[in-house]
Design an enzyme around this catalytic site. Structure first.
Site, mmCIF file in Angstrom:
data_model
loop_
_atom_site.group_PDB
_atom_site.id
_atom_site.type_symbol
_atom_site.label_atom_id
_atom_site.label_comp_id
_atom_site.label_asym_id
_atom_site.label_seq_id
_atom_site.Cartn_x
_atom_site.Cartn_y
_atom_site.Cartn_z
ATOM 1 N N ASN A 159 0.838 -1.184 0.000
ATOM 2 C CA ASN A 159 0.000 0.000 0.000
ATOM 3 C C ASN A 159 0.886 1.252 0.000
ATOM 4 O O ASN A 159 2.051 1.184 -0.364
ATOM 5 C CB ASN A 159 -0.946 -0.045 1.211
ATOM 6 C CG ASN A 159 -2.250 0.679 0.969
ATOM 7 O OD1 ASN A 159 -2.261 1.815 0.517
ATOM 8 N ND2 ASN A 159 -3.350 0.019 1.283
ATOM 9 N N HIS B 201 20.329 0.333 17.387
ATOM 10 C CA HIS B 201 21.448 0.932 18.103
ATOM 11 C C HIS B 201 21.654 0.205 19.427
ATOM 12 O O HIS B 201 20.711 -0.272 20.048
ATOM 13 C CB HIS B 201 21.184 2.422 18.363
ATOM 14 C CG HIS B 201 21.068 3.211 17.111
ATOM 15 N ND1 HIS B 201 22.171 3.662 16.418
ATOM 16 C CD2 HIS B 201 20.000 3.614 16.398
ATOM 17 C CE1 HIS B 201 21.776 4.324 15.343
ATOM 18 N NE2 HIS B 201 20.456 4.300 15.310
ATOM 19 N N THR C 162 9.281 -7.131 17.453
ATOM 20 C CA THR C 162 10.665 -7.196 17.899
ATOM 21 C C THR C 162 11.233 -8.614 17.881
ATOM 22 O O THR C 162 12.430 -8.796 17.999
ATOM 23 C CB THR C 162 10.790 -6.649 19.338
ATOM 24 O OG1 THR C 162 9.983 -7.460 20.201
ATOM 25 C CG2 THR C 162 10.339 -5.202 19.417
ATOM 26 N N LYS D 104 -3.584 -14.762 18.773
ATOM 27 C CA LYS D 104 -4.227 -16.069 18.607
ATOM 28 C C LYS D 104 -3.555 -16.856 17.508
ATOM 29 O O LYS D 104 -2.878 -16.307 16.667
ATOM 30 C CB LYS D 104 -5.715 -15.908 18.306
ATOM 31 C CG LYS D 104 -6.035 -15.327 16.938
ATOM 32 C CD LYS D 104 -7.518 -15.108 16.756
ATOM 33 C CE LYS D 104 -8.081 -15.941 15.661
ATOM 34 N NZ LYS D 104 -9.501 -15.823 15.462
#
Length: 169
Positions: free
Chosen positions: A64, A95, A145, A163
């Site tokens: 998009n 970093h 992450t 889920k």
């Protein structure tokens, strides 16, 4: 120079259906590796300039508007049949947490991989070293992450399992 030229043209084409379906060719000419065809609304931000070659997009994927790729030294791979919402960021650089007085923080770069049939919702951020498994969904606004298991949905900051997609709601 070639990347800058074709990236600029692709990013400034008007949003009409005919151009939407052909814009991927200009991104290919800019150096993005695209297998087959992809629907890319653009604009794409690629940082730093000259690193479009670090991005690969699989056949029949959809990107998009306003997607950012931060990929100075590591690869970003988007699989086949993926759907990427508006405002998604792929950031391969992180970093170090420890600051040394009088010096810049050190950096590390790690690749990002989206396997086939992944859907990433609007405004999500995918951080260095993450692999999103086949068929997974990343909710809008999530900050990913850690790796995402196949056929699961994650969301939140940081992203956590919501889920398993084989479960019925």
């Amino acid at each position: 120079m070639r990347e800058l030229l074709f990236l600029t043209i692709a990013n400034h084409l008007p949003r009409i259906k005919l151009l939407d379906y052909g814009r991927f060719i200009l991104y290919k000419l800019a150096g993005v590796k695209i297998s087959g065809q992809a629907l890319i609304f653009g604009p794409l931000t690629i940082r730093p300039i000259g690193k479009a070659k670090n991005i690969s997009i699989g056949d029949q994927s959809f990107l998009n508007t306003h997607i950012r790729f931060g990929c100075p030294d590591a690869l970003i791979k988007i699989g086949r049949h993926c759907q990427i919402g508006p405002g998604v960021m792929f950031e391969t650089v992180n970093h170090d947490l420890d600051a040394i007085p009088g010096e810049n923080r050190s950096t590390q770069t790690l690749p990002i991989t989206l396997e086939d049939h992944v859907w990433v919702g609007a405004g999500a951020i995918i951080l260095p070293g993450v692999t999103v498994g086949e068929g997974a969904v990343v909710a809008a606004g999530a900050v990913v992450t850690k790796n995402v298991e196949p056929r699961t949905m994650v969301g939140g900051v940081p992203a956590k399992l919501i889920k398993k997609l084989d479960e019925k709601a």
